[in-house]
Write an enzyme that holds these catalytic residues in place. Structure first.
Site, PDB file in Angstrom:
ATOM      1  N   HIS A 188       0.834  -1.209  -0.185  1.00 36.96           N
ATOM      2  CA  HIS A 188      -0.025   0.017   0.012  1.00 36.96           C
ATOM      3  C   HIS A 188       0.889   1.375   0.058  1.00 36.96           C
ATOM      4  O   HIS A 188       0.806   2.115   1.085  1.00 36.96           O
ATOM      5  CB  HIS A 188      -0.795   0.114   1.236  1.00 36.96           C
ATOM      6  CG  HIS A 188      -2.033   0.789   1.150  1.00 36.96           C
ATOM      7  ND1 HIS A 188      -2.064   2.233   0.879  1.00 36.96           N
ATOM      8  CD2 HIS A 188      -3.562   0.590   1.127  1.00 36.96           C
ATOM      9  CE1 HIS A 188      -3.259   2.628   0.832  1.00 36.96           C
ATOM     10  NE2 HIS A 188      -4.058   1.561   1.086  1.00 36.96           N
ATOM     11  N   GLU A 293      -0.888   1.236  -5.622  1.00 34.38           N
ATOM     12  CA  GLU A 293      -0.477   0.046  -4.757  1.00 34.38           C
ATOM     13  C   GLU A 293      -0.374  -0.989  -5.641  1.00 34.38           C
ATOM     14  O   GLU A 293      -1.529  -1.499  -6.303  1.00 34.38           O
ATOM     15  CB  GLU A 293      -1.793   0.026  -3.579  1.00 34.38           C
ATOM     16  CG  GLU A 293      -1.770   1.100  -3.057  1.00 34.38           C
ATOM     17  CD  GLU A 293      -3.406   1.327  -2.493  1.00 34.38           C
ATOM     18  OE1 GLU A 293      -4.119   0.131  -2.142  1.00 34.38           O
ATOM     19  OE2 GLU A 293      -3.723   2.523  -2.117  1.00 34.38           O
TER      20      GLU A 293
HETATM   21  O1  LIG Z   1      -7.788   3.464   5.857  1.00 34.42           O
HETATM   22  P1  LIG Z   1      -7.179   2.245   5.298  1.00 34.42           P
HETATM   23  O2  LIG Z   1      -7.801   0.950   5.917  1.00 34.42           O
HETATM   24  O3  LIG Z   1      -5.873   2.199   5.354  1.00 34.42           O
HETATM   25  O4  LIG Z   1      -7.328   2.032   3.596  1.00 34.42           O
HETATM   26  C1  LIG Z   1      -7.156   3.124   2.829  1.00 34.42           C
HETATM   27  C2  LIG Z   1      -7.546   2.756   1.214  1.00 34.42           C
HETATM   28  O5  LIG Z   1      -6.832   1.679   1.128  1.00 34.42           O
HETATM   29  C3  LIG Z   1      -6.876   1.158  -0.427  1.00 34.42           C
HETATM   30  O6  LIG Z   1      -6.491   2.111  -1.231  1.00 34.42           O
HETATM   31  C4  LIG Z   1      -8.353   1.119  -0.821  1.00 34.42           C
HETATM   32  O7  LIG Z   1      -8.792   0.766  -2.127  1.00 34.42           O
HETATM   33  C5  LIG Z   1      -9.125   2.150  -0.377  1.00 34.42           C
HETATM   34  O8  LIG Z   1     -10.505   1.800  -0.456  1.00 34.42           O
HETATM   35  C6  LIG Z   1      -8.947   2.499   1.048  1.00 34.42           C
HETATM   36  O9  LIG Z   1      -9.602   3.636   1.625  1.00 34.42           O
END
Ligand SMILES: O=P(O)(O)OC[C@H]1O[C@H](O)[C@H](O)[C@@H](O)[C@@H]1O
EC number: 5.1.3.15
Length: 318
Positions: A188, A293
């Site tokens: 990520h 990501e």
């Molecule tokens: O807030 P988190 O659990 O770290 O997730 C952050 C983001 O991760 C990814 O990019 C997903 O595609 C998003 O939908 C999500 O909002």
């Protein structure tokens, strides 16, 4: 008897600078640097890369000013690791009791050691030195797991390699138990940009995608580079050979290549969503980041007992 022609003393070559690794006193972080000045810093909490700097000290990753670095929460920024589920776990699935994005990013990993290479032995040469840091996580290191996942056994080796203009992250995920299980995984990565309004992502123009903003919907290829003018949350599955480039002011900045990671997620929360995240800072920090990501998340990856899955990404500075 004195010899008239004594062999001259073998000159002692100057010490060749080598990559350095240090572990913080509280045993919470591992840092590595190259003789040329590049550096990387990894928190054992989540084995999260929280900093990757170029030789001139420029930071290449975005880290929220409000990120929790004490192990109490997943880190907002850097490179959190997603495993064994991406997003909210589906109901009636072995991962259903797990938190969003799984447990790897909130678990304490073990530092397994380093290995380095120096391709040039010439004095005063910075060579193409690189340093690899290995981290491990296995099921017996975790305190709590939902009962479904408790029957499974795994061992993960996560390798982070810093070289002059590149950061490589790779995973070897092994099923060490006797039951088959499914997983998803993803890096990520929060890339740092100077200005999101001048940022574009190239390489996904011809690929249809799932748009997750306002509920997942299949969307046809945009036929144009991605620019960010609002919340973006998209899952693409481009050919593995497809390079992804992040540009700023039309100049390539990061180039991403992948091994076995068939999916690419592009995410920026924009002002509205960033404002709802207690750990997102500063308040205009969303202008300074873009998540690109790479992962294996659009389907379940099946791992049979004794098998190992390997995958990774390389982010090159342009
Ligand atoms: O807030 P988190 O659990 O770290 O997730 C952050 C983001 O991760 C990814 O990019 C997903 O595609 C998003 O939908 C999500 O909002």
């Amino acid at each position: 008897m004195e010899r008239s022609k004594k062999p001259s003393a073998i000159p002692v070559s100057p010490t060749i600078p080598t990559p350095q690794v240090s572990i913080s006193q509280d045993n919470a972080r591992v840092s590595a640097s190259l003789p040329t000045g590049e550096s990387v810093e990894v928190l054992l909490h989540g084995a999260t890369v929280i900093s990757w700097k170029s030789a001139n000290g420029k930071e290449n990753l975005f880290l929220s000013s409000k990120a929790h670095l004490d192990g109490s929460k997943a880190v907002r920024g850097g490179v959190p690791l997603v495993f064994p589920v991406f997003g909210p776990p589906p109901a009636s699935h072995p991962t259903s009791g797990l938190p969003q994005h799984g447990f790897a990013r909130t678990s304490k990993w073990e530092y397994l050691g380093k290995s380095s290479s120096e391709s040039s032995k010439l004095p005063n040469s910075s060579g193409d030195a690189s340093i690899k840091l290995d981290f491990g996580l296995s099921n017996d290191m975790l305190e709590s797991l939902p009962s479904e996942w408790k029957k499974y056994a795994f061992g993960i080796t996560y390798s982070i390699t810093l070289s002059r203009e590149e950061l490589e992250t790779s995973l070897a995920i092994r099923n060490t138990g006797d039951t088959t299980w499914d997983f998803q995984t993803l890096f990520h990565t929060y890339l740092a940009v100077d200005d999101i309004s001048k940022t574009s992502v190239h390489g996904l123009e011809e690929t249809s995608y799932t748009d997750k903003v306002g509920g997942a919907k299949a969307t046809s290829a945009s036929k144009a580079p991605i620019t960010i003018t609002g919340e973006v949350d998209r899952v693409y599955s481009p050919a593995l050979s497809q390079k992804i480039t992040v540009s700023e002011n039309k100049k390539a900045k990061f180039e991403i290549t992948r091994d076995e990671l068939g999916d690419v997620v592009v995410w920026n929360p924009w002002e509205g969503k960033a404002g709802t995240m207690a750990d997102f800072g500063p308040s205009d920090g969303w202008k300074k980041m873009i998540c690109v990501e790479t992962g294996a998340v659009s389907k379940w990856n099946n791992l049979e007992a004794g098998d190992t899955w390997e995958g990774g990404q390389r982010i090159k500075l342009c």
